[in-house]
Design a protein around this motif. Structure first.
Motif, PDB file in Angstrom:
ATOM      1  N   THR A  60       0.673  -5.792  -5.280  1.00 15.69           N
ATOM      2  CA  THR A  60       1.411  -4.475  -4.763  1.00 15.69           C
ATOM      3  C   THR A  60       2.351  -3.804  -5.926  1.00 15.69           C
ATOM      4  O   THR A  60       2.494  -2.701  -5.879  1.00 15.69           O
ATOM      5  CB  THR A  60       2.118  -4.716  -3.441  1.00 15.69           C
ATOM      6  OG1 THR A  60       1.243  -5.372  -2.438  1.00 15.69           O
ATOM      7  CG2 THR A  60       2.688  -3.407  -2.817  1.00 15.69           C
ATOM      8  N   LEU A  64       2.702  -0.119  -8.383  1.00 10.78           N
ATOM      9  CA  LEU A  64       3.972   0.783  -8.162  1.00 10.78           C
ATOM     10  C   LEU A  64       4.187   1.850  -8.970  1.00 10.78           C
ATOM     11  O   LEU A  64       4.214   1.301 -10.555  1.00 10.78           O
ATOM     12  CB  LEU A  64       4.995  -0.155  -7.695  1.00 10.78           C
ATOM     13  CG  LEU A  64       5.075  -0.819  -6.252  1.00 10.78           C
ATOM     14  CD1 LEU A  64       6.370  -1.497  -6.072  1.00 10.78           C
ATOM     15  CD2 LEU A  64       4.706   0.176  -5.105  1.00 10.78           C
ATOM     16  N   LEU A 296       4.325  -4.944   3.722  1.00  7.01           N
ATOM     17  CA  LEU A 296       3.885  -4.061   2.811  1.00  7.01           C
ATOM     18  C   LEU A 296       2.147  -3.883   3.212  1.00  7.01           C
ATOM     19  O   LEU A 296       1.426  -2.982   2.925  1.00  7.01           O
ATOM     20  CB  LEU A 296       4.075  -4.536   1.252  1.00  7.01           C
ATOM     21  CG  LEU A 296       5.177  -4.134   0.900  1.00  7.01           C
ATOM     22  CD1 LEU A 296       5.480  -4.942  -0.604  1.00  7.01           C
ATOM     23  CD2 LEU A 296       5.458  -2.565   0.784  1.00  7.01           C
ATOM     24  N   LYS A 297       1.689  -5.215   3.629  1.00  6.97           N
ATOM     25  CA  LYS A 297       0.215  -5.155   3.999  1.00  6.97           C
ATOM     26  C   LYS A 297      -0.069  -4.492   5.176  1.00  6.97           C
ATOM     27  O   LYS A 297      -1.234  -3.879   5.378  1.00  6.97           O
ATOM     28  CB  LYS A 297      -0.291  -6.765   3.888  1.00  6.97           C
ATOM     29  CG  LYS A 297      -1.751  -6.690   4.104  1.00  6.97           C
ATOM     30  CD  LYS A 297      -2.179  -7.865   3.664  1.00  6.97           C
ATOM     31  CE  LYS A 297      -3.733  -8.523   4.107  1.00  6.97           C
ATOM     32  NZ  LYS A 297      -4.552  -7.327   4.147  1.00  6.97           N
ATOM     33  N   SER A 303       3.745   6.014   1.352  1.00  3.26           N
ATOM     34  CA  SER A 303       3.568   5.291   0.203  1.00  3.26           C
ATOM     35  C   SER A 303       3.969   3.843  -0.009  1.00  3.26           C
ATOM     36  O   SER A 303       4.966   3.702   0.811  1.00  3.26           O
ATOM     37  CB  SER A 303       3.995   6.146  -1.243  1.00  3.26           C
ATOM     38  OG  SER A 303       5.532   6.257  -0.924  1.00  3.26           O
ATOM     39  N   GLN A 304       3.563   3.166  -0.809  1.00  3.27           N
ATOM     40  CA  GLN A 304       3.878   1.670  -1.011  1.00  3.27           C
ATOM     41  C   GLN A 304       5.355   1.824  -1.576  1.00  3.27           C
ATOM     42  O   GLN A 304       6.216   0.910  -1.274  1.00  3.27           O
ATOM     43  CB  GLN A 304       3.170   0.963  -1.834  1.00  3.27           C
ATOM     44  CG  GLN A 304       1.664   0.559  -1.379  1.00  3.27           C
ATOM     45  CD  GLN A 304       1.861  -0.298   0.040  1.00  3.27           C
ATOM     46  OE1 GLN A 304       1.972  -1.479  -0.449  1.00  3.27           O
ATOM     47  NE2 GLN A 304       1.766   0.098   1.061  1.00  3.27           N
TER      48      GLN A 304
END
Length: 357
Positions: A60, A64, A296-297, A303-304
């Motif tokens: 992740t 970014l 996060l998953k 958006s991440q």
């Protein structure tokens, strides 16, 4: 010859004693081996959780955009931060109730200001540093021993407070698995109906525990401690406090999210508690890394980068600021105690000098 005969006479007498001790010794050795086996299984599970979290988090973060991450931080409004601080304060207030209920169960009279200081500082330190039995227990001993509480009672207090936390977590997880089985299935990759079945099992266990403690006083043994478990009324209070604490902690992150589209609070709280449970299993301080990877998953976000910014802000509000405040309070408490001792010594010296004059 006489000594040989005596040795032969003594041998049959010592053999039964040795054989009588053997079953106890074997049982003790078996118990030790069993504890070691479970410890190894627990360590293996922790390592697996951490490894998966590291892989997810690494992938992740590598994708970014740092400029977007800085922009997401800047986009967090003062209203969101104020709400996050409010829910942080509410959560830690509920945590002081853990100690207050435990002290009531142990029939100990301690002023609430001491209870609040001991609870807040112990949780703020252990949440950040990890190893709660050692770090939190040390802080509790430092505070409560000065109030005249014996070490054994402080250890019992820690156990009863821990029961409060786990009861609250069990309630939220059970209801979450029953009501929000689909979102949670994205985390544990189990079938929706299986999640509901697990939730029903946890809820049944909770009702079974309530019935068990309500029938008559129950005693438990943990790490050499013997303590009486809270009855029905106090157990219900523990459950309510635990649920309010966890919902308040979840409220901190919920207030900081960039968007709530398609995500009601109860669904979010279920995911939050499940992610927290994975963090506890990992034994990482505050579940750091594992908690973020899970969120996060699973959580939907614009958006991440925006979601990671919210998670980092949550760490600051719920962990870093309370930790710094706890260290400040502990330092001020120690400084005040030393100043009182010095002033008392000066007053005694002055009184003795006046007596001599």
């Amino acid at each position: 010859m006489g000594s040989d005969n005596e040795g032969e006479a003594e041998a049959p007498e010592s053999a039964p004693a040795q054989s009588a001790r053997s079953p106890r010794r074997l049982a003790s050795e078996a118990a030790v081996k069993k504890r070691r086996l479970w410890a190894r299984i627990g360590m293996a599970a922790s390592l697996i959780v951490v490894a998966v979290a590291v892989v997810v988090l690494t992938r992740t973060i590598s994708s970014l955009n740092m400029a977007e991450l800085r922009g997401a931080f800047a986009a967090t409004s003062s209203r969101q931060i104020a709400l996050g601080m409010f829910f942080t304060a509410l959560s830690y207030l509920m945590l002081t109730g853990y100690d207050a209920l435990a002290l009531h169960q142990l029939k100990l009279r301690v002023p609430y200001r001491t209870t609040a200081l001991g609870s807040f500082t112990s949780y703020a330190v252990s949440f950040t540093l990890g190893f709660p039995i050692f770090t939190g227990g040390t802080v509790r001993y430092w505070i409560y021993s000065r109030a005249g509480v014996r070490p054994g009672k402080i250890a019992s207090l820690t156990v009863v407070a821990g029961v409060t936390f786990w009861l609250g977590m069990a309630v939220v997880i059970a209801l979450g698995l029953l009501i929000e089985a689909e979102p949670l299935s994205e985390i544990n990759h189990l079938a929706v109906n299986l999640n509901r079945l697990i939730g029903l099992g946890v809820l049944t266990a909770i009702f079974g525990y309530l019935y068990w403690v309500s029938a008559h006083p129950r005693r438990a043994r943990w790490q050499g401690l013997h303590l009486e478990l809270p009855g029905l009324g106090l157990t219900l209070g523990q459950m309510a406090l635990g649920v309010m604490d966890l919902c308040s902690a979840a409220g901190v992150l919920y207030a900081l999210l960039p968007s709530h589209a398609g995500l009601d609070f109860f669904t979010f709280a279920s995911v939050y508690v499940f992610a927290s449970l994975l963090g506890i299993i990992s034994h990482a301080p505050g579940g750091i890394g594992v908690f973020e990877a899970t969120m996060l998953k699973v959580l939907p976000a614009p958006s991440q980068e925006a979601l990671l910014a919210s998670l980092l802000m949550f760490r600051i509000l719920y962990y870093v600021i309370p930790f710094v405040l706890a260290l400040t309070l502990l330092g001020a408490n120690e400084g005040g105690r030393r100043w009182d001792a010095l002033r008392e010594a000066m007053n005694r010296a002055e009184a003795e000098r006046d007596k001599d004059d």
